[in-house]
Design a protein around this motif. Sequence first.
Motif, mmCIF file in Angstrom:
data_model
loop_
_atom_site.group_PDB
_atom_site.id
_atom_site.type_symbol
_atom_site.label_atom_id
_atom_site.label_comp_id
_atom_site.label_asym_id
_atom_site.label_seq_id
_atom_site.Cartn_x
_atom_site.Cartn_y
_atom_site.Cartn_z
ATOM 1 N N GLY A 63 25.002 57.174 54.859
ATOM 2 C CA GLY A 63 23.778 57.288 53.765
ATOM 3 C C GLY A 63 24.003 57.941 52.481
ATOM 4 N N MET A 64 25.265 58.274 52.439
ATOM 5 C CA MET A 64 25.368 58.832 50.971
ATOM 6 C C MET A 64 25.681 57.862 50.102
ATOM 7 S SD MET A 64 28.093 61.990 51.218
ATOM 8 C CE MET A 64 27.917 63.285 52.021
ATOM 9 N N ALA A 65 25.598 57.998 48.718
ATOM 10 C CA ALA A 65 25.782 57.067 47.690
ATOM 11 C C ALA A 65 27.347 57.051 47.409
ATOM 12 C CB ALA A 65 24.834 57.539 46.352
ATOM 13 N N LEU A 66 27.730 55.778 46.866
ATOM 14 C CA LEU A 66 29.029 55.753 46.795
ATOM 15 C C LEU A 66 29.760 56.934 46.061
ATOM 16 C CD1 LEU A 66 31.544 53.809 47.291
ATOM 17 C CD2 LEU A 66 30.927 52.598 45.254
ATOM 18 N N ARG A 67 29.391 57.014 44.985
ATOM 19 C CA ARG A 67 30.019 58.257 44.099
ATOM 20 C C ARG A 67 29.808 59.554 44.747
ATOM 21 N NH1 ARG A 67 32.962 54.712 41.575
ATOM 22 N NH2 ARG A 67 31.805 53.441 40.202
ATOM 23 N N THR A 68 28.753 59.677 45.436
ATOM 24 C CA THR A 68 28.447 61.166 46.308
ATOM 25 C C THR A 68 29.523 61.182 47.276
ATOM 26 O OG1 THR A 68 26.244 60.977 45.628
ATOM 27 C CG2 THR A 68 26.861 62.650 47.217
ATOM 28 N N ALA A 69 29.672 60.025 48.153
ATOM 29 C CA ALA A 69 30.648 59.918 49.139
ATOM 30 C C ALA A 69 31.885 60.526 48.754
ATOM 31 C CB ALA A 69 30.475 58.794 50.003
ATOM 32 N N GLN A 70 32.391 59.447 47.531
ATOM 33 C CA GLN A 70 33.602 59.492 46.956
ATOM 34 C C GLN A 70 34.163 61.282 46.636
ATOM 35 O OE1 GLN A 70 33.846 56.883 43.875
ATOM 36 N NE2 GLN A 70 34.702 55.331 45.203
ATOM 37 N N ALA A 71 32.988 61.810 45.958
ATOM 38 C CA ALA A 71 33.226 63.148 45.431
ATOM 39 C C ALA A 71 33.503 64.017 46.687
ATOM 40 C CB ALA A 71 31.896 63.550 44.405
ATOM 41 N N TYR A 72 32.682 64.003 47.819
ATOM 42 C CA TYR A 72 32.681 64.604 49.162
ATOM 43 C C TYR A 72 34.020 64.580 49.462
ATOM 44 C CZ TYR A 72 31.873 65.989 53.529
ATOM 45 O OH TYR A 72 31.905 66.520 55.009
ATOM 46 N N LEU A 73 34.479 63.372 49.755
ATOM 47 C CA LEU A 73 35.836 63.162 50.269
ATOM 48 C C LEU A 73 37.065 63.726 49.557
ATOM 49 C CD1 LEU A 73 35.340 59.563 51.772
ATOM 50 C CD2 LEU A 73 35.398 61.717 53.121
#
Length: 103
Positions: A63-73
Amino acid sequence: LAQAESRHPYRAHFPIAPESVQLGNMVKYSREATNGSKSCKAMGVDLRVHYKNTYETARAIKGMALRTAQAYLEDVCEKKRCVPFRKYTGCIGRTPQAKEFKM
């Protein structure tokens, strides 16, 4: 058939020949994306990863946006943030980073 049984002792239990199995028909998704240009599908086969770790990571970024998920990982790889284990919690230690997820 006698040769097949000598090479493959479990052939009698699994009568389907490998030639008749098609990988394209085995994968089913629950639904199609409403906007195909802004979504993606992923599948891994024979990966050297643990199922439980992969499950919890996928659930964390769902459910995260792509950029948000990349930053989180990236933050997870740098050990600034953690992946919360919600389902498979046996023998998993605790960390103060989990307070972000109210755990």
